[in-house]
Write a protein that holds these residues in place. Structure first.
Motif, PDB file in Angstrom:
ATOM      1  N   GLU A 146       4.905  -7.121  11.292  1.00 41.98           N
ATOM      2  CA  GLU A 146       4.794  -8.169  10.278  1.00 41.98           C
ATOM      3  C   GLU A 146       3.603  -7.908   9.362  1.00 41.98           C
ATOM      4  O   GLU A 146       3.725  -7.981   8.130  1.00 41.98           O
ATOM      5  N   THR A 147       2.463  -7.595   9.935  1.00 42.31           N
ATOM      6  CA  THR A 147       1.266  -7.362   9.140  1.00 42.31           C
ATOM      7  C   THR A 147       1.443  -6.155   8.232  1.00 42.31           C
ATOM      8  O   THR A 147       1.035  -6.182   7.060  1.00 42.31           O
ATOM      9  N   LEU A 148       2.078  -5.107   8.735  1.00 40.59           N
ATOM     10  CA  LEU A 148       2.337  -3.934   7.901  1.00 40.59           C
ATOM     11  C   LEU A 148       3.248  -4.294   6.732  1.00 40.59           C
ATOM     12  O   LEU A 148       3.017  -3.867   5.596  1.00 40.59           O
ATOM     13  N   MET A 149       4.273  -5.106   6.987  1.00 41.53           N
ATOM     14  CA  MET A 149       5.177  -5.506   5.908  1.00 41.53           C
ATOM     15  C   MET A 149       4.448  -6.373   4.883  1.00 41.53           C
ATOM     16  O   MET A 149       4.633  -6.204   3.668  1.00 41.53           O
ATOM     17  N   LEU A 150       3.614  -7.297   5.342  1.00 37.57           N
ATOM     18  CA  LEU A 150       2.866  -8.145   4.414  1.00 37.57           C
ATOM     19  C   LEU A 150       1.865  -7.328   3.604  1.00 37.57           C
ATOM     20  O   LEU A 150       1.658  -7.599   2.417  1.00 37.57           O
ATOM     21  N   GLU A 151       1.251  -6.338   4.226  1.00 38.47           N
ATOM     22  CA  GLU A 151       0.350  -5.455   3.473  1.00 38.47           C
ATOM     23  C   GLU A 151       1.133  -4.740   2.369  1.00 38.47           C
ATOM     24  O   GLU A 151       0.611  -4.535   1.272  1.00 38.47           O
ATOM     25  N   GLY A 152       2.375  -4.378   2.641  1.00 34.43           N
ATOM     26  CA  GLY A 152       3.209  -3.769   1.604  1.00 34.43           C
ATOM     27  C   GLY A 152       3.483  -4.719   0.451  1.00 34.43           C
ATOM     28  O   GLY A 152       3.476  -4.318  -0.717  1.00 34.43           O
ATOM     29  N   PHE A 153       3.701  -5.992   0.765  1.00 32.43           N
ATOM     30  CA  PHE A 153       3.903  -6.979  -0.295  1.00 32.43           C
ATOM     31  C   PHE A 153       2.638  -7.149  -1.131  1.00 32.43           C
ATOM     32  O   PHE A 153       2.708  -7.524  -2.299  1.00 32.43           O
ATOM     33  N   GLN A 154       1.490  -6.879  -0.541  1.00 29.67           N
ATOM     34  CA  GLN A 154       0.227  -7.042  -1.245  1.00 29.67           C
ATOM     35  C   GLN A 154       0.007  -5.956  -2.289  1.00 29.67           C
ATOM     36  O   GLN A 154      -0.793  -6.147  -3.202  1.00 29.67           O
ATOM     37  N   ALA A 155       0.704  -4.840  -2.219  1.00 27.69           N
ATOM     38  CA  ALA A 155       0.496  -3.727  -3.148  1.00 27.69           C
ATOM     39  C   ALA A 155       0.505  -4.232  -4.592  1.00 27.69           C
ATOM     40  O   ALA A 155       1.449  -4.875  -5.035  1.00 27.69           O
ATOM     41  N   GLY A 156      -0.591  -3.979  -5.299  1.00 27.08           N
ATOM     42  CA  GLY A 156      -0.713  -4.393  -6.682  1.00 27.08           C
ATOM     43  C   GLY A 156      -1.199  -5.827  -6.850  1.00 27.08           C
ATOM     44  O   GLY A 156      -1.367  -6.291  -7.982  1.00 27.08           O
ATOM     45  N   LEU A 157      -1.403  -6.525  -5.748  1.00 29.20           N
ATOM     46  CA  LEU A 157      -1.857  -7.916  -5.783  1.00 29.20           C
ATOM     47  C   LEU A 157      -3.122  -8.038  -4.944  1.00 29.20           C
ATOM     48  O   LEU A 157      -3.554  -7.082  -4.317  1.00 29.20           O
TER      49      LEU A 157
END
Length: 191
Positions: free
Chosen positions: A39-50
């Motif tokens: 989950e944390t890895l996926m959320l870190e991916g969503f953070q890309a550019g933000l």
């Protein structure tokens, strides 16, 4: 004991109470649960550019939208669910990131089905040990995050470049990168 708002913290969490709570109770605490690591890895991916605070403020909505980040459920998502996620104002509505999360769930499940525990996979890179930062120098990426990123990409994960992976390593406590003056540095093994 100083009030919670007066505790010496890492500068990045500023004065935002949500950010401070995340810093004080989650960031840098070693996580050994496979699902939570994913989950944390996926959320870190969503953070890309933000900014991370943007994702953190939306985390509850992300969890609701992605069925609690249950990899088996997410792996079964089809185009109708993708369309629903793209219409959800509570999350970051990026088709590429949504599809990367679904693909990441399928990879996670394939690993599990093959008898490979995701937590064991993650922590094998450090021999199961927490790496200790010096509390003074902070990198955006390291040779180890580059190596982990290469392996994740080889397996098919997306949005897992060395910088994202290093931020994930910090978040899950694979590395203790609290500042030396921070009240969390020593309890998490620093100094």
């Amino acid at each position: 004991m100083p009030s919670p708002s007066a505790l010496p913290r890492c500068a990045w969490c500023g004065s935002d109470p949500l950010y401070q709570h995340y810093h004080d109770h989650e960031w840098g605490v070693p996580e050994r649960d496979s699902r939570a690591l994913w989950e944390t890895l996926m959320l870190e991916g969503f953070q890309a550019g933000l900014s991370w605070i943007t994702v953190l403020r939306k985390r509850a909505a992300f969890r609701a939208a992605f069925d609690g980040f249950d990899p088996r459920r997410v792996a079964g998502y089809g185009e109708a669910k993708v369309a629903a996620l793209l219409a959800d104002p509570g999350i970051v509505r990026s088709r590429a990131k949504i599809e990367a999360t679904i693909a990441g769930a399928r990879i996670y499940c394939a690993m599990q089905d093959a008898g490979e525990d995701f937590a064991d996979f993650c922590w094998a890179f450090t021999g199961g040990q927490v790496l200790q930062g010096d509390g003074v120098h902070f990198a955006a990426a390291t040779p180890l995050s580059e190596r982990i990123a290469r392996e994740l990409k080889r397996r098919g994960f997306k949005f897992v470049g060395p910088t994202i992976v290093y931020a994930w390593m910090q978040a899950i406590g694979m590395v203790n990168d609290h500042a030396a003056h921070c009240f969390r540095y020593r309890p998490l093994g620093g100094g």
